[in-house]
Design a protein around this motif. Structure first.
Motif, PDB file in Angstrom:
ATOM      1  N   ASP A   1      -6.469  29.907   9.064  1.00 25.71           N
ATOM      2  CA  ASP A   1      -7.498  28.896   8.849  1.00 25.71           C
ATOM      3  C   ASP A   1      -8.445  29.420   7.781  1.00 25.71           C
ATOM      4  O   ASP A   1      -9.077  30.459   7.978  1.00 25.71           O
ATOM      5  CB  ASP A   1      -8.246  28.628  10.149  1.00 25.71           C
ATOM      6  CG  ASP A   1      -9.236  27.487  10.036  1.00 25.71           C
ATOM      7  OD1 ASP A   1      -9.596  27.097   8.901  1.00 25.71           O
ATOM      8  OD2 ASP A   1      -9.654  26.982  11.082  1.00 25.71           O
TER       9      ASP A   1
ATOM     10  N   ALA B   1     -11.770  30.574   8.905  1.00 31.41           N
ATOM     11  CA  ALA B   1     -11.819  31.790   9.718  1.00 31.41           C
ATOM     12  C   ALA B   1     -10.875  32.787   9.056  1.00 31.41           C
ATOM     13  O   ALA B   1      -9.828  33.125   9.588  1.00 31.41           O
ATOM     14  CB  ALA B   1     -11.410  31.503  11.155  1.00 31.41           C
TER      15      ALA B   1
ATOM     16  N   PHE C   1      -8.651  35.460  10.749  1.00 27.70           N
ATOM     17  CA  PHE C   1      -7.788  35.121  11.864  1.00 27.70           C
ATOM     18  C   PHE C   1      -6.533  34.428  11.375  1.00 27.70           C
ATOM     19  O   PHE C   1      -6.597  33.445  10.637  1.00 27.70           O
ATOM     20  CB  PHE C   1      -8.513  34.213  12.870  1.00 27.70           C
ATOM     21  CG  PHE C   1      -7.736  33.993  14.132  1.00 27.70           C
ATOM     22  CD1 PHE C   1      -7.671  34.984  15.090  1.00 27.70           C
ATOM     23  CD2 PHE C   1      -7.055  32.814  14.342  1.00 27.70           C
ATOM     24  CE1 PHE C   1      -6.935  34.795  16.249  1.00 27.70           C
ATOM     25  CE2 PHE C   1      -6.319  32.614  15.497  1.00 27.70           C
ATOM     26  CZ  PHE C   1      -6.260  33.609  16.457  1.00 27.70           C
TER      27      PHE C   1
ATOM     28  N   GLU D   1      -2.090  33.842  12.640  1.00 23.75           N
ATOM     29  CA  GLU D   1      -1.094  33.967  13.711  1.00 23.75           C
ATOM     30  C   GLU D   1       0.271  33.604  13.154  1.00 23.75           C
ATOM     31  O   GLU D   1       0.379  32.830  12.205  1.00 23.75           O
ATOM     32  CB  GLU D   1      -1.465  33.048  14.879  1.00 23.75           C
ATOM     33  CG  GLU D   1      -0.522  33.079  16.038  1.00 23.75           C
ATOM     34  CD  GLU D   1      -0.282  34.478  16.594  1.00 23.75           C
ATOM     35  OE1 GLU D   1       0.898  34.814  16.787  1.00 23.75           O
ATOM     36  OE2 GLU D   1      -1.251  35.230  16.802  1.00 23.75           O
TER      37      GLU D   1
ATOM     38  N   ARG E   1      -2.562  22.292  19.514  1.00 24.67           N
ATOM     39  CA  ARG E   1      -2.675  23.509  20.337  1.00 24.67           C
ATOM     40  C   ARG E   1      -3.004  24.727  19.483  1.00 24.67           C
ATOM     41  O   ARG E   1      -3.813  25.566  19.865  1.00 24.67           O
ATOM     42  CB  ARG E   1      -1.389  23.727  21.110  1.00 24.67           C
ATOM     43  CG  ARG E   1      -1.499  24.850  22.093  1.00 24.67           C
ATOM     44  CD  ARG E   1      -0.554  24.694  23.238  1.00 24.67           C
ATOM     45  NE  ARG E   1      -0.777  25.760  24.185  1.00 24.67           N
ATOM     46  CZ  ARG E   1       0.171  26.372  24.829  1.00 24.67           C
ATOM     47  NH1 ARG E   1       1.427  26.018  24.664  1.00 24.67           N
ATOM     48  NH2 ARG E   1      -0.109  27.347  25.664  1.00 24.67           N
TER      49      ARG E   1
ATOM     50  N   ARG F   1      -6.604  24.658  18.620  1.00 22.34           N
ATOM     51  CA  ARG F   1      -7.442  25.048  19.769  1.00 22.34           C
ATOM     52  C   ARG F   1      -7.503  26.559  19.896  1.00 22.34           C
ATOM     53  O   ARG F   1      -8.562  27.120  20.168  1.00 22.34           O
ATOM     54  CB  ARG F   1      -6.912  24.426  21.063  1.00 22.34           C
ATOM     55  CG  ARG F   1      -7.325  22.985  21.240  1.00 22.34           C
ATOM     56  CD  ARG F   1      -7.110  22.476  22.642  1.00 22.34           C
ATOM     57  NE  ARG F   1      -5.743  22.564  23.094  1.00 22.34           N
ATOM     58  CZ  ARG F   1      -4.789  21.648  22.884  1.00 22.34           C
ATOM     59  NH1 ARG F   1      -5.081  20.555  22.199  1.00 22.34           N
ATOM     60  NH2 ARG F   1      -3.575  21.814  23.342  1.00 22.34           N
ATOM     61  N   ILE F   2      -6.384  27.233  19.681  1.00 18.04           N
ATOM     62  CA  ILE F   2      -6.362  28.705  19.736  1.00 18.04           C
ATOM     63  C   ILE F   2      -7.231  29.273  18.619  1.00 18.04           C
ATOM     64  O   ILE F   2      -7.905  30.284  18.796  1.00 18.04           O
ATOM     65  CB  ILE F   2      -4.922  29.244  19.652  1.00 18.04           C
ATOM     66  CG1 ILE F   2      -4.141  28.856  20.891  1.00 18.04           C
ATOM     67  CG2 ILE F   2      -4.891  30.741  19.421  1.00 18.04           C
ATOM     68  CD1 ILE F   2      -4.660  29.446  22.199  1.00 18.04           C
ATOM     69  N   PHE F   3      -7.240  28.620  17.473  1.00 17.90           N
ATOM     70  CA  PHE F   3      -8.065  29.065  16.353  1.00 17.90           C
ATOM     71  C   PHE F   3      -9.546  28.806  16.621  1.00 17.90           C
ATOM     72  O   PHE F   3     -10.383  29.167  15.812  1.00 17.90           O
ATOM     73  CB  PHE F   3      -7.648  28.353  15.061  1.00 17.90           C
ATOM     74  CG  PHE F   3      -6.499  29.004  14.342  1.00 17.90           C
ATOM     75  CD1 PHE F   3      -5.476  29.630  15.018  1.00 17.90           C
ATOM     76  CD2 PHE F   3      -6.455  28.987  12.968  1.00 17.90           C
ATOM     77  CE1 PHE F   3      -4.421  30.219  14.352  1.00 17.90           C
ATOM     78  CE2 PHE F   3      -5.404  29.584  12.285  1.00 17.90           C
ATOM     79  CZ  PHE F   3      -4.392  30.190  12.980  1.00 17.90           C
ATOM     80  N   GLY F   4      -9.838  28.152  17.732  1.00 16.07           N
ATOM     81  CA  GLY F   4     -11.247  27.909  18.080  1.00 16.07           C
ATOM     82  C   GLY F   4     -11.803  26.645  17.489  1.00 16.07           C
ATOM     83  O   GLY F   4     -13.000  26.407  17.542  1.00 16.07           O
ATOM     84  N   GLY F   5     -10.943  25.812  16.945  1.00 12.23           N
ATOM     85  CA  GLY F   5     -11.405  24.563  16.354  1.00 12.23           C
ATOM     86  C   GLY F   5     -10.800  23.385  17.071  1.00 12.23           C
ATOM     87  O   GLY F   5     -10.175  23.522  18.108  1.00 12.23           O
ATOM     88  N   THR F   6     -10.974  22.263  16.507  1.00 11.15           N
ATOM     89  CA  THR F   6     -10.369  21.057  17.035  1.00 11.15           C
ATOM     90  C   THR F   6      -9.522  20.451  15.940  1.00 11.15           C
ATOM     91  O   THR F   6      -9.646  20.831  14.776  1.00 11.15           O
ATOM     92  CB  THR F   6     -11.442  20.028  17.470  1.00 11.15           C
ATOM     93  OG1 THR F   6     -12.270  19.754  16.333  1.00 11.15           O
ATOM     94  CG2 THR F   6     -12.281  20.560  18.606  1.00 11.15           C
TER      95      THR F   6
END
Length: 92
Positions: A41, A44, A47, A49, A82, A85-90
């Protein structure tokens, strides 16, 4: 050396997920061997994955680098939700 048919399948499914993620502003880089996506992202920057896809008894699934399943490959939109969401966003 010829590419295995399974590798073509993985690449196809991962490209669908990459398109969905990129449409939401997330960077998704397809790695060829073994086929996987490096997802990050831009908001971010530290971060990221890796997501791949695997066949299971009941179909193909996207999978996190730690082995948990993300979502069925037939629903790349839900998989992108999903992941975000793991990345902390929407979903964007």
């Amino acid at each position: 050396m010829a590419t295995e048919p399974r590798e073509h399948t993985r690449t196809y499914f991962l490209s669908l997920l990459a398109r969905e993620l990129e449409g939401r502003g997330v960077t998704a880089t397809l790695r060829q061997s073994p086929p996987s996506l490096r997802v990050s992202d831009p908001e971010a920057a530290l971060f990221s994955e890796t997501v791949d896809c695997v066949p299971q008894a009941d179909g193909w699934f996207y999978r996190w680098s730690w082995g948990d399943l993300v979502e069925r490959v037939e629903d790349p939109s839900a998989a992108a939700d999903r992941i975000l969401r793991i990345f902390g966003g929407t979903a964007r």
